[in-house]
Write a protein that holds these residues in place. Structure first.
Motif, PDB file in Angstrom:
ATOM      1  N   PRO A 148      72.848  94.279  -2.385  1.00  0.00           N
ATOM      2  CA  PRO A 148      72.913  93.310  -3.242  1.00  0.00           C
ATOM      3  C   PRO A 148      74.321  93.348  -3.936  1.00  0.00           C
ATOM      4  O   PRO A 148      74.824  92.025  -4.227  1.00  0.00           O
ATOM      5  CB  PRO A 148      72.009  93.854  -4.425  1.00  0.00           C
ATOM      6  N   PHE A 149      74.996  94.423  -4.167  1.00  0.00           N
ATOM      7  CA  PHE A 149      76.314  94.428  -4.538  1.00  0.00           C
ATOM      8  C   PHE A 149      77.197  93.835  -3.501  1.00  0.00           C
ATOM      9  O   PHE A 149      78.098  92.963  -3.933  1.00  0.00           O
ATOM     10  CB  PHE A 149      76.890  96.090  -4.599  1.00  0.00           C
ATOM     11  N   PHE A 150      77.067  94.030  -2.239  1.00  0.00           N
ATOM     12  CA  PHE A 150      78.092  93.253  -1.277  1.00  0.00           C
ATOM     13  C   PHE A 150      77.826  91.747  -1.271  1.00  0.00           C
ATOM     14  O   PHE A 150      78.694  90.947  -1.130  1.00  0.00           O
ATOM     15  CB  PHE A 150      77.911  93.774   0.079  1.00  0.00           C
ATOM     16  N   GLU A 151      76.447  91.293  -1.320  1.00  0.00           N
ATOM     17  CA  GLU A 151      76.133  89.862  -1.497  1.00  0.00           C
ATOM     18  C   GLU A 151      76.924  89.146  -2.602  1.00  0.00           C
ATOM     19  O   GLU A 151      77.295  87.965  -2.192  1.00  0.00           O
ATOM     20  CB  GLU A 151      74.671  89.986  -1.352  1.00  0.00           C
ATOM     21  N   LEU A 152      76.826  89.708  -3.549  1.00  0.00           N
ATOM     22  CA  LEU A 152      77.761  89.197  -4.734  1.00  0.00           C
ATOM     23  C   LEU A 152      78.989  89.323  -4.698  1.00  0.00           C
ATOM     24  O   LEU A 152      79.702  88.290  -5.049  1.00  0.00           O
ATOM     25  CB  LEU A 152      76.992  89.837  -5.727  1.00  0.00           C
ATOM     26  N   PHE A 153      79.748  90.320  -4.507  1.00  0.00           N
ATOM     27  CA  PHE A 153      81.007  90.471  -4.458  1.00  0.00           C
ATOM     28  C   PHE A 153      81.637  89.997  -3.318  1.00  0.00           C
ATOM     29  O   PHE A 153      82.854  89.605  -3.363  1.00  0.00           O
ATOM     30  CB  PHE A 153      81.443  91.968  -4.487  1.00  0.00           C
ATOM     31  N   ALA A 154      80.943  89.837  -2.006  1.00  0.00           N
ATOM     32  CA  ALA A 154      81.816  88.977  -1.006  1.00  0.00           C
ATOM     33  C   ALA A 154      82.058  87.522  -1.564  1.00  0.00           C
ATOM     34  O   ALA A 154      83.021  86.938  -0.844  1.00  0.00           O
ATOM     35  CB  ALA A 154      80.605  89.060   0.231  1.00  0.00           C
ATOM     36  N   LEU A 187      80.227  97.501   7.326  1.00  0.00           N
ATOM     37  CA  LEU A 187      80.034  98.355   6.115  1.00  0.00           C
ATOM     38  C   LEU A 187      79.308  99.790   6.429  1.00  0.00           C
ATOM     39  O   LEU A 187      79.831 100.692   5.857  1.00  0.00           O
ATOM     40  CB  LEU A 187      79.025  97.882   5.004  1.00  0.00           C
ATOM     41  N   THR A 188      78.525  99.826   7.505  1.00  0.00           N
ATOM     42  CA  THR A 188      78.033 100.967   7.869  1.00  0.00           C
ATOM     43  C   THR A 188      78.303 101.559   9.212  1.00  0.00           C
ATOM     44  O   THR A 188      77.982 102.524   9.881  1.00  0.00           O
ATOM     45  CB  THR A 188      76.403 100.729   7.990  1.00  0.00           C
ATOM     46  N   ARG A 189      79.598 100.752   9.534  1.00  0.00           N
ATOM     47  CA  ARG A 189      80.163 101.251  10.925  1.00  0.00           C
ATOM     48  C   ARG A 189      81.820 101.483  10.420  1.00  0.00           C
ATOM     49  O   ARG A 189      82.568 100.583  10.661  1.00  0.00           O
ATOM     50  CB  ARG A 189      80.099 100.166  11.770  1.00  0.00           C
ATOM     51  N   PRO A 190      82.265 102.836  10.336  1.00  0.00           N
ATOM     52  CA  PRO A 190      83.509 102.956  10.229  1.00  0.00           C
ATOM     53  C   PRO A 190      84.724 102.602  10.982  1.00  0.00           C
ATOM     54  O   PRO A 190      85.644 101.960  10.497  1.00  0.00           O
ATOM     55  CB  PRO A 190      83.506 104.513  10.080  1.00  0.00           C
TER      56      PRO A 190
END
Length: 262
Positions: A51-57, A225-228
């Motif tokens: 939810p944080f990424f969806e909003l801050f994107a 996000l989950t793949r460095p």
């Protein structure tokens, strides 16, 4: 030194007109929306990162746009651009000084507030009692912070370029909003349709050059996000694009004809 002088002057100006305070409250408001309103996780969310990424994107491009939409055109509207350019100040120094002032306003606010939100969500237990979802590892949260910060910086540079041509500050901001399409779900749908046409169902295995251009799309950013390794590609790509846009802005501004008032 001239860049530093412009940066200090721009920072004082943005403190005086409350732009820095507005950015502080805008970011803080976004965090409150993610934590305490219905802007929560979807059915496919695995942790609070979603939810944080969806909003801050979406919010971070707007942060960059608001910070820089009056970079050049604002000086024209105030009638101060001619005075500034009459001094022994290279135009490139003027643009770079303004850019670094915006960087110093945005980056600390984003980093500090988003990291504080991570620990607050843990301390308050909101991820468990509200969403019943675990908190992501801190390293993934820092990846989120890095990506959205790079997105903001790219839009600062892009909006600065637009402000060179725009007749008014409002026009500059509205034109920059058009370039937010990749951050919108519409951009994700566009990638999905293209992927279907090309029979590609994953970002994995795509050539580096393709990932470079995909870095402006929120869908790829979320994938990274989950793949460095992909997160590093995403951040570096956005930073390279930022530098390229800044160099282009400087080159254009150096050659732009500015009519002095009589």
């Amino acid at each position: 030194m001239k860049i530093l002088a412009v940066m200090q002057w721009e920072l004082r100006e943005n403190l005086r007109n409350y732009k820095a305070l507005f950015l502080l409250m805008f970011i803080f408001g976004g965090i409150l929306m993610a934590l305490y309103t219905e802007v929560g996780p979807t059915a496919n969310s695995t942790n609070v990162l979603d939810p944080f990424f969806e909003l801050f994107a979406v919010l971070c491009p707007m942060i960059g746009i608001f910070a820089a939409m009056d970079a050049v055109v604002g000086e024209k509207e105030k009638g101060t651009l001619e005075l500034i350019l009459s001094k022994p100040l290279p135009r490139r120094s003027l643009l770079l000084g303004k850019f670094w002032a915006y960087v110093l306003m945005i980056v600390p606010l984003l980093v500090v507030e988003l990291i504080a939100a991570y620990f607050w969500a843990q301390i308050s237990g909101i991820s468990q009692y509200r969403w019943q979802l675990p908190m992501p590892p801190f390293s993934q949260w820092l990846t989120l912070v890095a990506i959205v910060t790079c997105v903001s910086l790219f839009f600062v540079a892009l909006t600065t370029l637009i402000s060179i041509f725009a007749p008014t500050t409002a026009t500059s901001g509205l034109c920059a909003l058009v370039f937010m399409a990749p951050a919108h779900p519409l951009g994700g749908e566009f990638l999905r349709q293209v992927g279907q046409l090309l029979h590609i169902d994953s970002f994995q295995g795509l050539p580096l050059i393709v990932k470079f251009f995909l870095s402006v799309f929120a869908k790829f950013q979320k994938f990274a996000l989950t793949r460095p390794s992909d997160a590093l590609i995403c951040c570096l790509s956005l930073l390279i694009m930022t530098v390229v846009v800044l160099l282009l802005s400087s080159w254009i501004f150096e050659r732009q004809n500015v009519t002095f008032r009589k």
